[in-house]
Design a protein around this motif. Structure first.
Motif: not given
Length: 306
Positions: A160-162, A206-207, A181-183
């Motif tokens: 879902n694009k997440q 990311l990181g 979950k990557i905010g």
């Protein structure tokens, strides 16, 4: 094409180098010996014009001697240090645009020979968030550029694009990382479009790398086209050892690891580090100039890539 150019560059360097070495250590001494014999046998010695004629290099030798150091320097620079690339598509928008010319750090992930691409010296591994150039696994003659999302051992979910990531659990560690979950922070619409559809621009981390991505809210996930890894769901992947999961920043306009799988470590070319030129490529169809002729220069885009 890049691989063929590398091979051609190596062959030209070897060819010009061999001619230069042959002349320096074999042909030039013979010319000097011929000059010495001519001077001994000539009463009163040779005039300057005759001396120069006897010592003169053949034309092809002179050309090779002049070209060899230049070509050798290009070979070293391109094979082991930095190589220029042009961005041909919009899969990495908004980070990289069509018309951007970038430098790729070739020694970031190991120093490799330019022909067989075997690692000679280990220098590092990709980090999460790096923008990498690599040989497309389905056609190694093609170079791809994407962002590293998953490292060896990571679990990746895109639903879902997440984006969700569960980092690899080091051997022997009891408290393993959980699925996260990557905010992302919504930055609105209106700057980028796909046809008539406005794209959502979001800031993702990311990181240690904070970067922007584009998402098309009107475009459904193509989960039915995703690469199916054995033992996982269609939109889940576990990154094998020695491989990486890479995605484009333009999430709904990128053919990446979601569709063809993982990037083997031996396919890595280097890390994209700098935009050294950026041309606007928005020439209208009715223009009398070819579409590949730039319409302007985006000086504001020049600089390091994040």
């Amino acid at each position: 094409m890049a691989q063929y150019f590398s091979i051609l560059l190596v062959l030209i360097t070897l060819g010009t180098g061999l001619v230069w070495a042959l002349d320096r250590y074999f042909l030039a001494p013979r010319r000097r010996e011929a000059l010495a014999r001519a001077e001994v046998s000539t009463t009163g010695g040779l005039d300057e014009e005759s001396r120069e004629k006897l010592l003169a290099e053949p034309g092809f030798v002179e050309s090779c001697r002049g070209a060899f150091p230049v070509i050798a320097a290009v070979l070293v620079l391109r094979s082991f240090l930095y190589e220029p690339f042009q961005i041909p598509s919009g899969s990495m928008m908004p980070t990289l645009l069509v018309g951007d010319f970038i430098l790729v750090e070739k020694f970031a992930y190991g120093i490799k020979d330019p022909v067989w691409r075997k690692e000679m010296v280990a220098t590092g591994k990709p980090k999460r968030g790096d923008i990498i150039v690599f040989k497309y696994p389905e056609d190694p003659s093609v170079d791809f550029i994407k962002r590293v999302v998953g490292l060896p051992g990571d679990k990746i979910i895109y639903r879902n694009k997440q984006l969700y990531i569960q980092p690899a659990c080091p051997e022997g560690q009891k408290d393993c990382p959980t699925l996260t979950k990557i905010g992302s922070v919504d930055k609105g619409q209106g700057q980028y479009f796909l046809g008539n559809f406005a794209l959502d621009r979001r800031t993702e981390t990311l990181g240690e790398v904070e970067h922007d991505i584009l998402v098309n809210p009107a475009f459904p996930d193509r989960a039915g086209d995703y690469y199916q890894q054995a033992g996982t769901r269609r939109d889940e992947w576990i990154v094998p050892q020695g491989q990486y999961f890479a995605m484009g920043d333009n999430r709904d306009n990128s053919r990446d690891s979601r569709f063809w799988g993982f990037v083997p470590e031996q396919n890595l070319v280097g890390r994209a580090v700098f935009i050294w030129m950026s041309f606007e490529m928005d020439r209208q169809p009715d223009s009398w100039l070819p579409s590949w002729v730039p319409t302007g220069v985006r000086f504001g885009r020049l600089g390091p890539i994040h």
